[in-house]
Design an enzyme around this catalytic site. Structure first.
Site, PDB file in Angstrom:
ATOM      1  N   ASP A  91       0.823  -1.207   0.000  1.00 53.81           N
ATOM      2  CA  ASP A  91       0.000   0.000   0.000  1.00 53.81           C
ATOM      3  C   ASP A  91       0.860   1.262   0.000  1.00 53.81           C
ATOM      4  O   ASP A  91       0.577   2.229  -0.698  1.00 53.81           O
ATOM      5  CB  ASP A  91      -0.837  -0.032   1.291  1.00 53.81           C
ATOM      6  CG  ASP A  91      -2.220   0.535   1.107  1.00 53.81           C
ATOM      7  OD1 ASP A  91      -2.561   0.888  -0.023  1.00 53.81           O
ATOM      8  OD2 ASP A  91      -2.959   0.612   2.105  1.00 53.81           O
ATOM      9  N   LYS A 177     -10.651   7.962  10.161  1.00 51.15           N
ATOM     10  CA  LYS A 177     -10.630   8.148   8.699  1.00 51.15           C
ATOM     11  C   LYS A 177      -9.173   8.006   8.269  1.00 51.15           C
ATOM     12  O   LYS A 177      -8.374   8.921   8.433  1.00 51.15           O
ATOM     13  CB  LYS A 177     -11.152   9.554   8.376  1.00 51.15           C
ATOM     14  CG  LYS A 177     -11.826   9.718   7.031  1.00 51.15           C
ATOM     15  CD  LYS A 177     -10.982   9.397   5.822  1.00 51.15           C
ATOM     16  CE  LYS A 177     -10.055  10.526   5.439  1.00 51.15           C
ATOM     17  NZ  LYS A 177      -9.112  10.142   4.363  1.00 51.15           N
ATOM     18  N   GLY A 230      -1.143  15.239   9.759  1.00 55.01           N
ATOM     19  CA  GLY A 230      -1.077  15.453   8.313  1.00 55.01           C
ATOM     20  C   GLY A 230      -0.435  16.791   8.009  1.00 55.01           C
ATOM     21  O   GLY A 230       0.352  17.313   8.807  1.00 55.01           O
ATOM     22  N   SER A 231      -0.795  17.345   6.877  1.00 59.53           N
ATOM     23  CA  SER A 231      -0.138  18.571   6.419  1.00 59.53           C
ATOM     24  C   SER A 231      -0.611  19.793   7.206  1.00 59.53           C
ATOM     25  O   SER A 231      -1.724  19.818   7.740  1.00 59.53           O
ATOM     26  CB  SER A 231      -0.450  18.778   4.938  1.00 59.53           C
ATOM     27  OG  SER A 231      -1.833  18.995   4.769  1.00 59.53           O
ATOM     28  N   GLY A 235      -4.293  20.897   8.444  1.00 58.79           N
ATOM     29  CA  GLY A 235      -4.373  21.099   9.896  1.00 58.79           C
ATOM     30  C   GLY A 235      -4.971  22.461  10.222  1.00 58.79           C
ATOM     31  O   GLY A 235      -5.814  22.595  11.125  1.00 58.79           O
ATOM     32  N   SER A 236      -4.558  23.462   9.482  1.00 59.11           N
ATOM     33  CA  SER A 236      -5.068  24.808   9.705  1.00 59.11           C
ATOM     34  C   SER A 236      -6.566  24.877   9.374  1.00 59.11           C
ATOM     35  O   SER A 236      -7.358  25.466  10.125  1.00 59.11           O
ATOM     36  CB  SER A 236      -4.249  25.774   8.827  1.00 59.11           C
ATOM     37  OG  SER A 236      -4.847  27.011   8.797  1.00 59.11           O
ATOM     38  N   GLU A 252      -0.836  17.142  14.706  1.00 55.69           N
ATOM     39  CA  GLU A 252       0.581  16.820  14.515  1.00 55.69           C
ATOM     40  C   GLU A 252       0.869  17.070  13.043  1.00 55.69           C
ATOM     41  O   GLU A 252       0.373  16.351  12.186  1.00 55.69           O
ATOM     42  CB  GLU A 252       0.837  15.370  14.917  1.00 55.69           C
ATOM     43  CG  GLU A 252       2.243  15.152  15.410  1.00 55.69           C
ATOM     44  CD  GLU A 252       3.152  14.656  14.317  1.00 55.69           C
ATOM     45  OE1 GLU A 252       3.744  15.521  13.612  1.00 55.69           O
ATOM     46  OE2 GLU A 252       3.283  13.437  14.166  1.00 55.69           O
ATOM     47  N   CYS A 286       7.334  13.193   9.202  1.00 54.39           N
ATOM     48  CA  CYS A 286       7.118  14.582   9.619  1.00 54.39           C
ATOM     49  C   CYS A 286       8.321  15.124  10.383  1.00 54.39           C
ATOM     50  O   CYS A 286       8.616  16.311  10.331  1.00 54.39           O
ATOM     51  CB  CYS A 286       5.853  14.705  10.443  1.00 54.39           C
ATOM     52  SG  CYS A 286       5.806  13.536  11.795  1.00 54.39           S
ATOM     53  N   GLU A 385       8.651  21.839   3.853  1.00 50.00           N
ATOM     54  CA  GLU A 385       8.780  20.390   3.931  1.00 50.00           C
ATOM     55  C   GLU A 385       8.675  19.797   2.522  1.00 50.00           C
ATOM     56  O   GLU A 385       7.742  20.114   1.787  1.00 50.00           O
ATOM     57  CB  GLU A 385       7.623  19.884   4.794  1.00 50.00           C
ATOM     58  CG  GLU A 385       7.695  18.456   5.168  1.00 50.00           C
ATOM     59  CD  GLU A 385       6.642  18.120   6.225  1.00 50.00           C
ATOM     60  OE1 GLU A 385       5.494  18.580   6.100  1.00 50.00           O
ATOM     61  OE2 GLU A 385       6.980  17.386   7.163  1.00 50.00           O
TER      62      GLU A 385
HETATM   63  P1  ADP Z   1      -0.747  14.802   2.701  1.00 50.96           P
HETATM   64  O1  ADP Z   1      -0.626  16.095   1.956  1.00 50.96           O
HETATM   65  O2  ADP Z   1       0.497  14.348   3.301  1.00 50.96           O
HETATM   66  O3  ADP Z   1      -1.524  13.741   1.974  1.00 50.96           O
HETATM   67  P2  ADP Z   1      -3.040  15.646   4.110  1.00 50.96           P
HETATM   68  O4  ADP Z   1      -3.012  16.610   5.222  1.00 50.96           O
HETATM   69  O5  ADP Z   1      -3.620  16.074   2.796  1.00 50.96           O
HETATM   70  O6  ADP Z   1      -1.591  15.133   3.977  1.00 50.96           O
HETATM   71  O7  ADP Z   1      -3.807  14.322   4.520  1.00 50.96           O
HETATM   72  C1  ADP Z   1      -3.777  13.759   5.819  1.00 50.96           C
HETATM   73  C2  ADP Z   1      -5.142  13.188   6.121  1.00 50.96           C
HETATM   74  O8  ADP Z   1      -6.079  14.258   6.105  1.00 50.96           O
HETATM   75  C3  ADP Z   1      -5.672  12.168   5.118  1.00 50.96           C
HETATM   76  O9  ADP Z   1      -6.394  11.169   5.814  1.00 50.96           O
HETATM   77  C4  ADP Z   1      -6.596  12.985   4.259  1.00 50.96           C
HETATM   78  O10 ADP Z   1      -7.610  12.224   3.652  1.00 50.96           O
HETATM   79  C5  ADP Z   1      -7.182  13.930   5.280  1.00 50.96           C
HETATM   80  N1  ADP Z   1      -7.729  15.168   4.713  1.00 50.96           N
HETATM   81  C6  ADP Z   1      -7.341  15.825   3.603  1.00 50.96           C
HETATM   82  N2  ADP Z   1      -8.118  16.911   3.395  1.00 50.96           N
HETATM   83  C7  ADP Z   1      -9.010  16.959   4.407  1.00 50.96           C
HETATM   84  C8  ADP Z   1     -10.061  17.848   4.771  1.00 50.96           C
HETATM   85  N3  ADP Z   1     -10.361  18.910   4.045  1.00 50.96           N
HETATM   86  N4  ADP Z   1     -10.761  17.581   5.897  1.00 50.96           N
HETATM   87  C9  ADP Z   1     -10.468  16.509   6.647  1.00 50.96           C
HETATM   88  N5  ADP Z   1      -9.499  15.634   6.361  1.00 50.96           N
HETATM   89  C10 ADP Z   1      -8.765  15.845   5.258  1.00 50.96           C
END
Ligand code: ADP
Length: 491
Positions: A91, A177, A230-231, A235-236, A252, A286, A385
């Site tokens: 995966d 999720k 995540g990103s 996050g913001s 985080e 990260c 990053e």
């Molecule tokens: P990356 O850019 O490393 O993929 P993301 O922050 O986009 O990191 O993704 C981290 C997690 O956040 C994933 O599970 C993704 O599906 C989820 N995610 C992305 N966009 C949203 C959003 N708008 N609301 C909630 N969760 C999200």
């Protein structure tokens, strides 16, 4: 491999019947499909989690009971560890030994929080001293409620365990999720908790896109707390969304962590940790130490050794023996890394190793271990990053210059210091504005130790007893114990 969502203790098709392809990043082949859950599925999952919390009594179980479930989950992860590790490689692409390590850590995380759950039986209600002896005050620790856990793709099952284990230990219920491109092991966790006979609704797993299932979970009014890894960009957004109904949050996020090598460091040791700090998991970490600062006296020697060693790294399919660097997780991630390296060179950086898709592969999202020097301080490559196997190496002269460079970042997740001078190691580690400091190493991670960032790297701490705090509320219970009338209104 699972093809359904895990909601309320049962496997169910997503309401809208949508599917997402699962792509093996080493071969670019579609190997499976997973459900594309949407807001309707999140609705079902949150209401199951709500019922399990509000009516079915999960928060009222004893810590020992919850600990027993967590230990059973850990045991089942260990029994299935080879299957889970191989799924993770298919995966995510990471080399099998790294995946095995992650799965062992995931089991360890459930075991650790089993222990903390058990301890809660003795510590969740405590008397505290107050200044008025007519009253008695106790402090109760209680579960926060329904948690929405959103996790990334770099350590799929391990990140799931960092959210699920402390949430369940505290008595919360959770909707998880997973990242859309690495959901296979999270779905297996559904099968594991089912076998462990975890009560229905306590853990629900909804796969799907971030903008659909993720967004629906974040904005759901019945969710009490969001735990996100995540990103920074997402996050913001999550923090802004959570603000609407004052949901509790822990975040985080990203980093651009420095690793400082002083003249007196053990050079071979430093080279090893620099490589581990940026090439482990293809640099999709990260806390990756992606900015390496090297003191003048050892700069040339260290850079030469680093280039030599980086060039020796074996790339390939993570399932092949001897592979140290697998493919990046997705085409999108590969494209981002390629673009970042091209941009760095346009900005004036020198490419001294790697920098390309390796010619020997006709398929797979592979990228060479890459070293950049002369990276301008205001460039994208130095500040942002990259989340790939790309390290920026820079020279410095004095300790204070190194500290200024290290701290000059909007991030503050981790930092590393290489020196044989213990006094300097202490001084520098105190001055670094980061949530994690490694001395003479980079990246070791322990379930018992706090994990999280300063500045824009996040809010809150995961792991250790700090990780449990994220899922606990604090309640004051004060009793009037005097026999005398209060005498304020009625004299
Ligand atoms: P990356 O850019 O490393 O993929 P993301 O922050 O986009 O990191 O993704 C981290 C997690 O956040 C994933 O599970 C993704 O599906 C989820 N995610 C992305 N966009 C949203 C959003 N708008 N609301 C909630 N969760 C999200």
């Amino acid at each position: 491999m699972r093809t359904q969502l895990f909601i309320d203790g049962r496997w169910t098709d997503p309401v809208n019947k949508g599917q997402l392809d699962v792509i093996n990043p080493a071969t670019e082949q579609v190997i499976h499909v997973i459900p594309k859950g949407t807001a309707e599925d999140i609705e079902l999952a949150v209401s199951a989690a709500r019922r399990a919390f509000d009516k079915d009594g999960w928060p009222n179980t004893t810590g020992a009971q919850r600990g027993a479930y967590l230990r059973r989950i850990a045991e089942l992860i260990r029994e299935r560890s080879e299957m889970l590790a191989r799924l993770e490689v298919l995966d995510n692409g990471k080399p099998l030994p790294e995946a095995r390590w992650d799965i062992g850590d995931a089991a360890g995380c459930f075991e650790y929080y089993a222990g903390l759950a058990e301890q809660l039986d003795d510590t969740s209600v405590v008397d505290i001293a107050i200044s008025d002896d007519r009253f008695r005050t106790r402090v109760r620790r209680e579960a926060v409620g329904v948690v929405g856990g959103i996790i990334p793709w770099n350590y799929p099952l391990l990140m799931a365990s960092w959210k699920v284990a402390p949430a369940l230990a505290a008595g919360c219920t959770i909707v998880l999720k997973p990242a859309e491109n690495t959901s296979l092991t999270a779905l297996e966790l559904g099968a594991i908790v089912q076998e462990a006979e975890l009560p229905a609704g306590v853990l629900n797993i909804v796969t799907g896109l971030g903008a659909e299932a993720g967004q629906a979970l974040v904005s759901h009014p019945q969710v009490d707390k969001l735990a996100f890894t995540g990103s920074g960009r997402i996050g913001s957004q999550i923090m802004a969304e959570a603000a609407k109904d004052i949901k509790r949050i822990s975040l985080e996020l990203g980093g651009k962590s420095p690793l400082i090598v002083f003249d007196d460091a053990d050079i071979e040791g430093a080279v090893e940790w620099i490589m581990f700090g940026i090439f482990w998991n293809q640099g999709q970490v990260c806390s990756a130490t992606s900015r390496v600062l090297v003191q003048d006296g050892v700069y040339d020697k260290l850079l030469t050794r680093l280039i030599e060693e980086a060039k020796k790294i074996t790339l390939g399919d993570g399932l092949k023996e001897g592979v140290l660097l697998g493919p990046l997780v997705s085409k999108q991630q590969l494209d981002q890394v390629i673009a970042a390296v091209a941009r760095a060179q346009e900005d004036g950086a020198q490419l001294v190793a790697g920098g390309h898709r390796p010619g020997e592969f006709s398929q797979g999202y592979f990228f060479q271990p890459t070293i950049l020097t002369e990276v301008p301080l205001d460039s994208h490559a130095w500040k942002e990053e990259i989340f790939g196997p790309v390290v920026c190496v820079r020279r410095f002269t004095t300790e204070s210059e190194a500290l200024t460079l290290a701290n000059d970042s909007r991030f503050g997740l981790a930092a590393a210091v290489m020196t044989q001078d213990n006094v300097r190691a202490d001084r520098v580690s105190a001055a670094l504005r980061a949530g994690i400091v490694w001395i003479n190493c980079s990246q070791p991670t322990f379930t018992e130790a706090p994990w999280g960032g300063y500045k824009q790297s996040g809010i809150g701490r995961e792991l250790g007893k700090w990780g449990l705090e994220n899922y606990l509320e604090t309640k004051q219970v004060t009793t009037y114990i005097s026999r005398d009338p209060w005498g304020w209104y009625i004299k």
